[in-house]
Design a protein around this motif. Sequence first.
Motif, PDB file in Angstrom:
ATOM      1  N   PHE A  87       0.856  -1.179   0.000  1.00 21.19           N
ATOM      2  CA  PHE A  87       0.000   0.000   0.000  1.00 21.19           C
ATOM      3  C   PHE A  87       0.897   1.234   0.000  1.00 21.19           C
ATOM      4  O   PHE A  87       1.842   1.317   0.787  1.00 21.19           O
ATOM      5  CB  PHE A  87      -0.897   0.028   1.234  1.00 21.19           C
ATOM      6  CG  PHE A  87      -1.988  -1.008   1.247  1.00 21.19           C
ATOM      7  CD1 PHE A  87      -3.261  -0.708   0.779  1.00 21.19           C
ATOM      8  CD2 PHE A  87      -1.748  -2.286   1.733  1.00 21.19           C
ATOM      9  CE1 PHE A  87      -4.260  -1.662   0.782  1.00 21.19           C
ATOM     10  CE2 PHE A  87      -2.741  -3.250   1.747  1.00 21.19           C
ATOM     11  CZ  PHE A  87      -4.008  -2.937   1.269  1.00 21.19           C
ATOM     12  N   ILE A  88       0.606   2.187  -0.876  1.00 21.65           N
ATOM     13  CA  ILE A  88       1.329   3.455  -0.909  1.00 21.65           C
ATOM     14  C   ILE A  88       0.346   4.557  -0.522  1.00 21.65           C
ATOM     15  O   ILE A  88      -0.707   4.706  -1.158  1.00 21.65           O
ATOM     16  CB  ILE A  88       1.922   3.743  -2.298  1.00 21.65           C
ATOM     17  CG1 ILE A  88       2.799   2.584  -2.777  1.00 21.65           C
ATOM     18  CG2 ILE A  88       2.717   5.035  -2.276  1.00 21.65           C
ATOM     19  CD1 ILE A  88       3.302   2.762  -4.208  1.00 21.65           C
ATOM     20  N   ILE A  89       0.669   5.340   0.505  1.00 22.32           N
ATOM     21  CA  ILE A  89      -0.241   6.370   1.004  1.00 22.32           C
ATOM     22  C   ILE A  89       0.438   7.735   0.919  1.00 22.32           C
ATOM     23  O   ILE A  89       1.554   7.914   1.411  1.00 22.32           O
ATOM     24  CB  ILE A  89      -0.659   6.099   2.463  1.00 22.32           C
ATOM     25  CG1 ILE A  89      -1.157   4.652   2.626  1.00 22.32           C
ATOM     26  CG2 ILE A  89      -1.748   7.075   2.892  1.00 22.32           C
ATOM     27  CD1 ILE A  89      -1.554   4.304   4.050  1.00 22.32           C
ATOM     28  N   HIS A 167       4.165   8.511   2.916  1.00 24.76           N
ATOM     29  CA  HIS A 167       4.944   9.752   2.942  1.00 24.76           C
ATOM     30  C   HIS A 167       4.243  10.779   3.807  1.00 24.76           C
ATOM     31  O   HIS A 167       3.023  10.966   3.705  1.00 24.76           O
ATOM     32  CB  HIS A 167       5.102  10.308   1.525  1.00 24.76           C
ATOM     33  CG  HIS A 167       5.766  11.661   1.489  1.00 24.76           C
ATOM     34  ND1 HIS A 167       5.150  12.794   0.991  1.00 24.76           N
ATOM     35  CD2 HIS A 167       7.005  12.066   1.909  1.00 24.76           C
ATOM     36  CE1 HIS A 167       5.968  13.832   1.094  1.00 24.76           C
ATOM     37  NE2 HIS A 167       7.100  13.410   1.647  1.00 24.76           N
ATOM     38  N   SER A 168       5.002  11.435   4.695  1.00 25.95           N
ATOM     39  CA  SER A 168       4.482  12.525   5.507  1.00 25.95           C
ATOM     40  C   SER A 168       3.302  12.057   6.363  1.00 25.95           C
ATOM     41  O   SER A 168       3.459  11.156   7.184  1.00 25.95           O
ATOM     42  CB  SER A 168       4.092  13.691   4.595  1.00 25.95           C
ATOM     43  OG  SER A 168       3.785  14.840   5.339  1.00 25.95           O
ATOM     44  N   LEU A 169       2.119  12.635   6.178  1.00 30.60           N
ATOM     45  CA  LEU A 169       0.945  12.153   6.915  1.00 30.60           C
ATOM     46  C   LEU A 169       0.590  10.727   6.519  1.00 30.60           C
ATOM     47  O   LEU A 169      -0.015   9.987   7.300  1.00 30.60           O
ATOM     48  CB  LEU A 169      -0.251  13.077   6.669  1.00 30.60           C
ATOM     49  CG  LEU A 169      -0.206  14.456   7.332  1.00 30.60           C
ATOM     50  CD1 LEU A 169      -1.467  15.253   6.992  1.00 30.60           C
ATOM     51  CD2 LEU A 169      -0.045  14.354   8.856  1.00 30.60           C
ATOM     52  N   GLY A 170       0.969  10.329   5.325  1.00 25.09           N
ATOM     53  CA  GLY A 170       0.745   8.944   4.909  1.00 25.09           C
ATOM     54  C   GLY A 170       1.544   7.968   5.740  1.00 25.09           C
ATOM     55  O   GLY A 170       1.103   6.855   6.012  1.00 25.09           O
ATOM     56  N   ALA A 171       2.754   8.375   6.166  1.00 28.83           N
ATOM     57  CA  ALA A 171       3.567   7.518   7.039  1.00 28.83           C
ATOM     58  C   ALA A 171       2.889   7.345   8.389  1.00 28.83           C
ATOM     59  O   ALA A 171       2.880   6.245   8.959  1.00 28.83           O
ATOM     60  CB  ALA A 171       4.958   8.111   7.220  1.00 28.83           C
ATOM     61  N   GLN A 172       2.310   8.429   8.914  1.00 30.62           N
ATOM     62  CA  GLN A 172       1.581   8.321  10.182  1.00 30.62           C
ATOM     63  C   GLN A 172       0.329   7.469  10.014  1.00 30.62           C
ATOM     64  O   GLN A 172      -0.065   6.737  10.936  1.00 30.62           O
ATOM     65  CB  GLN A 172       1.230   9.716  10.705  1.00 30.62           C
ATOM     66  CG  GLN A 172       2.425  10.647  10.908  1.00 30.62           C
ATOM     67  CD  GLN A 172       3.395  10.165  11.984  1.00 30.62           C
ATOM     68  OE1 GLN A 172       3.143   9.185  12.691  1.00 30.62           O
ATOM     69  NE2 GLN A 172       4.518  10.855  12.127  1.00 30.62           N
ATOM     70  N   HIS A 187       5.630  -5.144   7.367  1.00 28.70           N
ATOM     71  CA  HIS A 187       6.611  -4.112   7.052  1.00 28.70           C
ATOM     72  C   HIS A 187       5.922  -2.757   6.883  1.00 28.70           C
ATOM     73  O   HIS A 187       4.880  -2.659   6.233  1.00 28.70           O
ATOM     74  CB  HIS A 187       7.333  -4.501   5.748  1.00 28.70           C
ATOM     75  CG  HIS A 187       8.513  -3.665   5.386  1.00 28.70           C
ATOM     76  ND1 HIS A 187       9.187  -3.820   4.194  1.00 28.70           N
ATOM     77  CD2 HIS A 187       9.147  -2.656   6.036  1.00 28.70           C
ATOM     78  CE1 HIS A 187      10.186  -2.957   4.133  1.00 28.70           C
ATOM     79  NE2 HIS A 187      10.172  -2.233   5.240  1.00 28.70           N
ATOM     80  N   ILE A 188       6.484  -1.731   7.489  1.00 26.90           N
ATOM     81  CA  ILE A 188       6.059  -0.348   7.272  1.00 26.90           C
ATOM     82  C   ILE A 188       7.296   0.475   6.931  1.00 26.90           C
ATOM     83  O   ILE A 188       8.338   0.355   7.583  1.00 26.90           O
ATOM     84  CB  ILE A 188       5.366   0.261   8.510  1.00 26.90           C
ATOM     85  CG1 ILE A 188       3.988  -0.371   8.721  1.00 26.90           C
ATOM     86  CG2 ILE A 188       5.225   1.779   8.367  1.00 26.90           C
ATOM     87  CD1 ILE A 188       3.272   0.124   9.976  1.00 26.90           C
ATOM     88  N   THR A 189       7.178   1.293   5.885  1.00 30.52           N
ATOM     89  CA  THR A 189       8.238   2.225   5.519  1.00 30.52           C
ATOM     90  C   THR A 189       7.703   3.643   5.655  1.00 30.52           C
ATOM     91  O   THR A 189       6.720   4.005   4.998  1.00 30.52           O
ATOM     92  CB  THR A 189       8.708   1.984   4.069  1.00 30.52           C
ATOM     93  OG1 THR A 189       9.298   0.682   3.972  1.00 30.52           O
ATOM     94  CG2 THR A 189       9.739   3.032   3.661  1.00 30.52           C
ATOM     95  N   GLY A 190       8.341   4.442   6.498  1.00 33.26           N
ATOM     96  CA  GLY A 190       7.954   5.834   6.679  1.00 33.26           C
ATOM     97  C   GLY A 190       8.898   6.748   5.922  1.00 33.26           C
ATOM     98  O   GLY A 190      10.100   6.771   6.199  1.00 33.26           O
ATOM     99  N   LEU A 191       8.359   7.489   4.960  1.00 32.82           N
ATOM    100  CA  LEU A 191       9.168   8.404   4.161  1.00 32.82           C
ATOM    101  C   LEU A 191       8.949   9.817   4.672  1.00 32.82           C
ATOM    102  O   LEU A 191       7.916  10.438   4.425  1.00 32.82           O
ATOM    103  CB  LEU A 191       8.779   8.285   2.683  1.00 32.82           C
ATOM    104  CG  LEU A 191       8.926   6.871   2.086  1.00 32.82           C
ATOM    105  CD1 LEU A 191       8.463   6.851   0.638  1.00 32.82           C
ATOM    106  CD2 LEU A 191      10.371   6.381   2.206  1.00 32.82           C
ATOM    107  N   ASP A 192       9.917  10.314   5.411  1.00 32.38           N
ATOM    108  CA  ASP A 192       9.862  11.602   6.098  1.00 32.38           C
ATOM    109  C   ASP A 192       8.509  11.785   6.795  1.00 32.38           C
ATOM    110  O   ASP A 192       7.714  12.674   6.429  1.00 32.38           O
ATOM    111  CB  ASP A 192      10.123  12.764   5.139  1.00 32.38           C
ATOM    112  CG  ASP A 192      10.719  13.965   5.864  1.00 32.38           C
ATOM    113  OD1 ASP A 192      11.554  13.762   6.760  1.00 32.38           O
ATOM    114  OD2 ASP A 192      10.347  15.105   5.558  1.00 32.38           O
ATOM    115  N   PRO A 193       8.218  10.956   7.800  1.00 28.28           N
ATOM    116  CA  PRO A 193       6.938  11.053   8.509  1.00 28.28           C
ATOM    117  C   PRO A 193       6.681  12.476   9.002  1.00 28.28           C
ATOM    118  O   PRO A 193       7.599  13.183   9.426  1.00 28.28           O
ATOM    119  CB  PRO A 193       7.122  10.087   9.690  1.00 28.28           C
ATOM    120  CG  PRO A 193       8.161   9.125   9.240  1.00 28.28           C
ATOM    121  CD  PRO A 193       9.097   9.922   8.378  1.00 28.28           C
ATOM    122  N   ALA A 194       5.428  12.889   8.935  1.00 29.93           N
ATOM    123  CA  ALA A 194       5.058  14.245   9.335  1.00 29.93           C
ATOM    124  C   ALA A 194       5.431  14.505  10.789  1.00 29.93           C
ATOM    125  O   ALA A 194       5.238  13.654  11.658  1.00 29.93           O
ATOM    126  CB  ALA A 194       3.562  14.454   9.130  1.00 29.93           C
ATOM    127  N   GLY A 195       5.947  15.721  11.052  1.00 26.06           N
ATOM    128  CA  GLY A 195       6.344  16.107  12.397  1.00 26.06           C
ATOM    129  C   GLY A 195       5.295  16.883  13.163  1.00 26.06           C
ATOM    130  O   GLY A 195       4.959  16.539  14.296  1.00 26.06           O
TER     131      GLY A 195
END
Length: 389
Positions: A87-89, A167-172, A187-195
Motif C-alpha cells: 500500500f502506498i499512502i 509519505h508525511s501524513l501517509g507515514a503516520q 513491514h512499514i516504511t515511513g518516508l519523512d513522517p510528518a512532524g
Amino acid sequence: LMDRYNLTFNLIFTGDTVTYPGLGTFTDAPPWGDTEERPVGYLPSDPSEVNVRFYLDTRQQLDVEVFNTDINGLQQTTFNYKKNTKFIIHGYIDNGDVSWMNDMSKALRNVEDVNVFRVGWIGGSLTINYAQSATDTQIVGAEVGLFINNIANSFGISPASFHCIGHSLGAQSCGYLGASVSPKVGHITGLDPAGPYFENTPPEVRLDPTDATFVDVIHTDAEKLVDFGFGINQVSGHVDFWPNDGIEQPGCDQNALSTIVGIDGIVDGTRNFVACNHLRALSLYTESITSSCPFYGNQCDSYDDYLNGKCTSCPTGQCAPMGYNSINYANEIFQFSNPSAYLQTYSKSPYCEYMTYVEITLGSNSDGVEGKLFLSLYGPSENSEQVQI
C-alpha cells in the motif's frame, strides 16, 4: 474563594468520542488533543468526507478502483493473494494519482511481481486545516487496516505479507493501521513522517517500531516547523536513516524562479520549491528500488561523528542499505544498539553515492612543505573527479 480556603482543583479533560462502524472509536482526549504537542484536539472526520480510495496496480492491470469491503469485486481483478501486497499512502495536499505514486508503483512492479494499492484520501488531505488532516490519518489507517483484515480473512493469509509505504501524513497513517491489524503487518516504511502534531507524542499517536514486524524510516526534512521543516525529528522505526543529517538535502537551495517554472510545470515546480527537502525522501526511496548502488547507512551517534570518520564500520559487520532493500537486513538491524544510520547523497538523480573514508598521514619532515592536496579515486569502470582536500 479558592485562595481563601486553599482549595485545589484538578481539571481532567475527558474529551468527546465518535464511533464509525468497522473502523473503531476515536477521541480528542489526551494524548490525542489538549496537550502541548496538540493544543487543539479534533475528532476524525466522517469517513465519507475523508474519502479513502484504493487503486490497484499489477503487472497485468493498472489503476483499477477497488473497495475495502468488496472482496468479491476484488476477485474480479488481477489481484493475486498469493503475492505480496504493498500500500502506498500520500500525505498532505497530495492525491492518489500524483506522479510520484505512479512512479513508485511502477518501480516496485518492475523488480517484484506484487499487488500495489495506491491509497488516495483527497477529502481529508486537501484542506487548509492541517490539524484536522493530521487527525484524519486515523481514518486512513483504519480503512487500510480494514482492507488488510478482509483480505487476510477471506483468503486465509497472514498480514505479514503486507507492506505499507507512506509519505508525511501517509507515514503516520501506516502507523495507525498497525493498531487495527493482528497479527502485525510485516513491514512499514515511513518516508519523512510528518512532524507537526506528531513529534514528541506518545507511541500510540505516531509511527513507532511496534506498528509492524519491521519499520524503516527515511528522514529528509527534520528541521523544526518554525524553520519550515515538515518532517519528524525523532527516531520512529527499528532503523532510521538520516541522509545528509536528515535536514538539508543537497540541491534544495535552488533559485525560486527556475524551480517553480521548471520542466515539470508550475504546480510540481512550486511543490518542489516549497517542500524540496520533504519530497526528497520519495526520490531516494524510489531510486533505491531499482538502483544497484546500495545506499549504505552507517550506524552512528550523530552526523558529526559520521563526518569525522568515527563510524566507518557497522557493529554486525554489515551496514544496512537505506530504502527498498533494508528489509533484507532486518536481522542485523534488530541487533543495532542505536537505530540511527547516516549517509550522504548527491544533489540530483542518481542520488546514491559510494562513500569512501580516506586518511592521510604526513611524514616527519612535513613541517616545511607547502602545497595543496588533491584526491581522485580510480575504479575499473570510471574515475572520480579530482577534489581538493
